[in-house]
Design an enzyme around this catalytic site. Structure first.
Site, PDB file in Angstrom:
ATOM      1  N   ASP A 181      26.244   5.742  23.026  1.00  0.00           N
ATOM      2  CA  ASP A 181      25.973   4.431  24.202  1.00  0.00           C
ATOM      3  C   ASP A 181      26.988   3.457  23.195  1.00  0.00           C
ATOM      4  O   ASP A 181      26.910   2.168  23.812  1.00  0.00           O
ATOM      5  CB  ASP A 181      24.987   4.185  23.900  1.00  0.00           C
ATOM      6  CG  ASP A 181      24.236   3.889  25.002  1.00  0.00           C
ATOM      7  OD1 ASP A 181      25.201   3.830  26.304  1.00  0.00           O
ATOM      8  OD2 ASP A 181      23.498   2.530  25.190  1.00  0.00           O
ATOM      9  N   LYS A 233      13.758  -3.841  17.590  1.00  0.00           N
ATOM     10  CA  LYS A 233      14.220  -3.859  18.532  1.00  0.00           C
ATOM     11  C   LYS A 233      12.472  -2.767  18.625  1.00  0.00           C
ATOM     12  O   LYS A 233      12.023  -1.813  17.786  1.00  0.00           O
ATOM     13  CB  LYS A 233      15.454  -2.592  17.998  1.00  0.00           C
ATOM     14  CG  LYS A 233      15.193  -1.582  19.350  1.00  0.00           C
ATOM     15  CD  LYS A 233      16.238  -1.091  19.322  1.00  0.00           C
ATOM     16  CE  LYS A 233      17.075   0.087  20.231  1.00  0.00           C
ATOM     17  NZ  LYS A 233      17.510   1.325  20.476  1.00  0.00           N
ATOM     18  N   GLY A 235      16.672  -3.813  27.135  1.00  0.00           N
ATOM     19  CA  GLY A 235      17.185  -2.617  27.678  1.00  0.00           C
ATOM     20  C   GLY A 235      16.504  -1.362  28.075  1.00  0.00           C
ATOM     21  O   GLY A 235      15.179  -1.433  28.671  1.00  0.00           O
ATOM     22  N   MET A 290      16.005   1.304  27.086  1.00  0.00           N
ATOM     23  CA  MET A 290      14.946   1.949  25.568  1.00  0.00           C
ATOM     24  C   MET A 290      13.711   1.417  25.363  1.00  0.00           C
ATOM     25  O   MET A 290      13.206   1.501  25.047  1.00  0.00           O
ATOM     26  CB  MET A 290      15.950   2.590  25.075  1.00  0.00           C
ATOM     27  CG  MET A 290      16.438   4.055  24.849  1.00  0.00           C
ATOM     28  SD  MET A 290      17.261   4.665  23.748  1.00  0.00           S
ATOM     29  CE  MET A 290      16.444   4.455  22.480  1.00  0.00           C
ATOM     30  N   ALA A 291      14.473  -0.096  24.704  1.00  0.00           N
ATOM     31  CA  ALA A 291      13.867  -0.886  24.376  1.00  0.00           C
ATOM     32  C   ALA A 291      13.943  -2.701  24.227  1.00  0.00           C
ATOM     33  O   ALA A 291      14.932  -2.636  25.083  1.00  0.00           O
ATOM     34  CB  ALA A 291      13.808  -0.799  22.717  1.00  0.00           C
TER      35      ALA A 291
END
Length: 634
Positions: A141, A47, A27, A29-30
């Protein structure tokens, strides 16, 4: 499965604990990996933050703080966070692994969902968000990609990594940066970067719209245009695209997506209450007929995935929006004479059957919730219903054998004599206490937690058989079924302690200690104590010892020559006083031994040494004047 390129983390042992098996998603971010926790032998989801973000100390600090907040959030519809750590330039979260698919996967397969099914997914999502809001956290989110549907039908919300504690209505988002997904972003999040519980409510309303229609409310060529429409347009009612959408669901979507935060439900719990109420009004069952399927995007393709964006707000707010596509011309309405004729027939049928309704052919399903099942069956049968009993379901509050729910639900109007199904409660889920004997306290706590129970109080007792610090037993004992989440006490071994054999006859003490696995040696010493009695020992009583350890017993060999016990000296024997034979009560029960000695005229002192139910030693033996104190050990 994300198999785009070889990933250097796959196959690596992260932080000396997590063996990375494969990458499952990536994704904004991670990246998310499937890994094995080799310490607890369980599969987890890892994650791992992108390296560019991990190099930002402020971002890492917030990430760690948010991880601690989420780890404290315990809710059945929230993916649990187990651990947080760093390994070099890798910053990670260890989370519960949930096999299944995302809600986005479901939408790709089915395009859209029936109203009832859409609510049955949204209700647990709102329950999870409500729990977070009550704990002072905001998800930030909410979208189908962050909703997981397990293989056994449970719904779980994931990726609270952006959640942030609410602090007096202000937030610590970096100035000029928006974090989230444009398609679900609230107007205040776009314009000011401000988020609170009402921002999650807005995103949940957009997601419900998408479940009902198969489309996101705003579709445009670029994120700037979508952001512009969030600020300036109003999310349309789902029925504008899917005419058979129930009005209650239109109202839910419009209330949740109001552009003014103050006019939305204040948090997800408030929206949850309204969603549950709306669900009660919907008929059971039903799917989406193929002829009603709505294409999800151009050329019938599902909308693209929605990665979490970390985007400068200025780019979205200052760039001119792309021209919006003009609405399609409304088709000219042409009379359909077949439908007109059908409507006339239906109206005639309704008028012709009015007598049916006026004669009370419908009855309300009675409220039988909480009743004993037998009583409820009798009550429903008395009112003319055909009664069926469905499979029992667990419930944490309602006792076993009581009615948990009915189908149709209480208050619904059904045809007289219809069948109603009673679903009884089987009580709370009960879990057998796992076998944690001979484990360390930490290992036992982990195993009890994995079983769905909670480790409770800890106590320690001596043990000759279990090593110090390991679990000796549990309370309740292993195998006992306990309510899910119930407490299990741990009893740890305090190790082997040196028995107190003082005042015991030396031969009896020697035999007892050898039976316990010690190696005793005897030293004789002149003493006024009765000959053959233990007057000292090394190690001292209750000292920590190990099996096979050497033990020195110091035994009395009596006083200097010429000493005689009082009852052995004629001048000290009172007139009429005689010596009495002392009963040998060894190996008899404590109760019988005490009774026999007292009946013989002696006083009795009982000392515990082995916890046995029978006498293992006695002193003195032989003869003594009546009234002498006899000590027995068990």
């Amino acid at each position: 499965m994300d198999t785009t390129v070889a990933d250097p983390l796959v196959g690596r042992l992260l932080d000396g604990r997590y063996r990375v098996e494969s990458r499952v998603a990536r994704g904004g971010m991670a990246a998310v990996y499937l890994a094995l926790d080799i310490r607890l032998d369980r599969t987890v989801a890892l994650k791992v933050m992108h390296r560019s973000l991990a190099e930002d100390p402020d971002f890492v600090r917030r990430f760690i703080g948010e991880a601690k907040s989420v780890a404290s959030l315990s809710h059945p519809n929230v993916v649990h966070v187990f651990d947080q750590g760093t390994d070099g330039d890798h910053v990670y979260l260890s989370m519960e692994y949930v096999p299944g698919s995302t809600l986005r996967d479901v939408l790709r397969r089915r395009t859209r969902l029936p109203a009832r099914e859409a609510l049955e997914i949204m209700i647990p999502v709102l329950a999870a968000l409500g729990a977070a809001h009550q704990a002072g956290m905001v998800h930030r989110d909410v979208k189908p990609e962050n909703v997981l549907l397990t293989d056994d039908g449970r719904v779980k919300v994931v990726d609270f990594g952006l959640a942030r504690a609410i602090e007096g209505g202000s937030h610590q988002t970096r100035t000029g940066v928006m974090i989230g997904t444009i398609a679900y972003m609230s107007p205040e999040q776009v314009t000011a970067g401000h988020t609170d519980a009402r921002s999650d409510v807005y995103a949940a309303g957009v997601m419900l719209y998408e479940l009902l229609t198969g489309r996101q409310p705003y579709e445009a060529e670029n994120p700037m245009s979508v952001a512009y429409r969030h600020v300036h347009d109003r999310v349309p009612a789902p029925s504008a695209l899917v005419p058979d959408t129930p009005p209650r669901l239109d109202a839910l979507v419009l209330a949740a997506t109001d552009r003014e935060p103050d006019r939305r439900p204040p948090d997800a719990t408030a929206l949850l209450v309204a969603a549950v109420d709306a669900h009660r009004t919907l008929p059971a069952g039903g799917g989406v007929p193929a002829r009603h399927a709505v294409p999800a995007g151009p050329a019938g393709h599902a909308p693209p995935a929605n990665p979490t964006l970390i985007h400068p707000a200025a780019d979205l707010l200052t760039a001119p929006p792309a021209p919006l596509r003009p609405p399609r011309e409304s088709r000219r309405l042409r009379p359909n004479w077949f439908l007109v004729a059908l409507a006339v027939v239906m109206i005639g049928a309704i008028v012709g059957t009015g007598w049916w309704f006026s004669e009370g052919r419908y009855d309300k399903v009675p409220d039988l919730l909480g009743m004993n099942l037998t009583v409820a069956k009798a009550e429903a049968a008395k009112r003319g219903f055909e009664v069926k009993v469905g499979p029992a379901e667990h419930d944490s509050k309602l006792g076993e054998g009581k009615v948990l729910r009915t189908d149709p639900a209480a208050g619904r109007e059904v045809l007289s004599g219809s069948a109603i199904t009673l679903v009884p409660s089987s009580g709370p889920v009960k879990i057998a206490v796992p076998n944690v004997v001979n484990l360390t306290e930490a290992e036992a706590r982990a195993k009890i937690s994995e079983a769905g129970l909670t480790a409770g109080s800890v106590s320690k007792v001596p043990s000759d058989t279990v090593q110090r610090g390991l679990v000796l037993r549990t309370s309740p004992q292993v195998g006992t079924k306990v309510r899910e989440g119930g407490k299990v006490g741990l009893v740890l071994s305090a190790g082997q302690l040196m028995p107190d054999v003082s005042e015991m006859q030396c031969d009896q003490a020697d035999a007892f200690l050898r039976q316990k696995g010690f190696t005793p040696t005897v030293v004789q010493q002149v003493d006024d104590a009765q000959p053959g009695t233990v007057i000292a020992q090394n190690p001292a009583p209750r000292a920590e010892v190990t099996a096979g350890q050497q033990v020195q017993l110091t035994c009395s060999k009596g006083p200097d020559t010429g000493f005689r016990w009082p009852w052995e000296r004629d001048d000290n024997v009172q007139p009429g006083q005689t010596l009495v034979a002392i009963p040998d009560v060894r190996f008899k029960s404590i109760r019988d031994a005490t009774l026999e000695l007292r009946q013989a005229g002696f006083q009795v002192k009982v000392r515990r040494i082995a916890g046995s139910g029978a006498v293992i030693a006695e002193n003195p033996l032989g003869q003594a004047p009546a009234g002498t104190r006899i000590t027995i050990w068990h």
